[in-house]
Design a protein around this motif. Sequence first.
Motif, short mmCIF file in Angstrom:
data_model
loop_
_atom_site.label_atom_id
_atom_site.label_comp_id
_atom_site.label_asym_id
_atom_site.label_seq_id
_atom_site.Cartn_x
_atom_site.Cartn_y
_atom_site.Cartn_z
N HIS A 123 41.60 51.52 35.20
CA HIS A 123 40.92 50.44 35.92
C HIS A 123 39.41 50.61 36.07
O HIS A 123 38.70 49.63 36.21
CB HIS A 123 41.57 50.19 37.30
N ASP A 124 38.88 51.82 35.99
CA ASP A 124 37.44 52.04 36.11
C ASP A 124 36.77 52.46 34.81
O ASP A 124 35.57 52.72 34.78
CB ASP A 124 37.15 53.11 37.17
N MET A 152 39.18 43.33 36.51
CA MET A 152 38.90 44.19 37.67
C MET A 152 37.53 44.83 37.63
O MET A 152 37.10 45.42 38.62
CB MET A 152 39.92 45.32 37.71
N ASP A 202 33.78 45.65 37.86
CA ASP A 202 32.55 45.19 38.51
C ASP A 202 31.47 44.98 37.47
O ASP A 202 31.41 45.72 36.47
CB ASP A 202 32.05 46.25 39.50
N LYS A 229 30.00 42.42 44.53
CA LYS A 229 31.29 42.10 45.15
C LYS A 229 31.51 40.59 45.21
O LYS A 229 32.65 40.13 45.04
CB LYS A 229 31.39 42.74 46.54
N ASN A 252 34.71 39.12 43.36
CA ASN A 252 35.64 38.38 44.21
C ASN A 252 35.84 36.96 43.70
O ASN A 252 36.96 36.44 43.75
CB ASN A 252 35.17 38.38 45.66
N LEU A 299 38.23 37.38 40.75
CA LEU A 299 39.59 37.70 41.20
C LEU A 299 40.25 36.51 41.89
O LEU A 299 41.45 36.28 41.72
CB LEU A 299 39.56 38.92 42.12
N ALA A 334 46.08 42.73 37.40
CA ALA A 334 44.76 43.01 37.96
C ALA A 334 44.78 42.92 39.48
O ALA A 334 44.21 43.77 40.17
CB ALA A 334 43.72 42.05 37.38
N LYS A 370 44.15 46.10 41.80
CA LYS A 370 42.95 46.01 42.65
C LYS A 370 43.33 46.30 44.11
O LYS A 370 42.61 47.01 44.81
CB LYS A 370 42.30 44.63 42.52
N ASP A 382 44.01 50.02 44.33
CA ASP A 382 42.73 50.73 44.29
C ASP A 382 42.05 50.68 45.65
O ASP A 382 41.57 51.70 46.17
CB ASP A 382 41.84 50.09 43.22
N ARG A 383 42.03 49.53 46.28
CA ARG A 383 41.39 49.40 47.59
C ARG A 383 42.13 50.24 48.63
O ARG A 383 41.52 50.89 49.46
CB ARG A 383 41.31 47.94 48.01
N VAL A 439 41.75 38.48 46.67
CA VAL A 439 42.78 39.24 45.94
C VAL A 439 44.20 38.96 46.42
O VAL A 439 45.15 38.98 45.62
CB VAL A 439 42.46 40.76 46.02
#
Length: 169
Positions: free
Chosen positions: A51-52, A79, A81, A91, A95, A98, A111, A115, A118-119, A148
């Motif tokens: 994811h990153d 996902m 950034d 963000k 957002n 998403l 995703a 996400k 991940d959060r 999300v």
Amino acid sequence: MNNRYLKARTLARIKHIGQQYGERPYYSHLETVSRLASPFGINAMIVAQLHDVIEDTETSVDELAADFGFLVADAVKYMTDGKLNDRMKRKIEINQRLASLDIDEEAGRLALIVKACDRLANVRASKKASEAHFKMYQQEHNAFKQAVYRKGLCEAIWWELDTLIERRA
């Protein structure tokens, strides 16, 4: 373990080599997100590992598509950034992306699940190690959830996330 998952895990570890998640190697975060995503299937676990990788390394969407297919590549891309330096603007941008995802599209569904996982991983870690990060996630929570959250999709993840955020509010 699934060969595609092991390949994703290996690629993520190689790509993130030398990066840290607090005091630990970055892959520890990827493992946590992957465990949280495990009830949602192997593709969610693969996306969790990756994811990153676009955001934090020189890896491209095309590389991911070649190695893991368009489903995984698209989910990771959704996902990722943007490269804006201003966190608030970044963000807002992600957002909006998403919020537009449809859970009937598999990559979008993955995703959104990953996400949220991940959060949750980030909030759990910050609750233990970084009050400043926890407060940042707390401030971002309403906008993040509005973008999300989808009713019926990973409700247990959202329950814990909401509980952690609210308990410390």
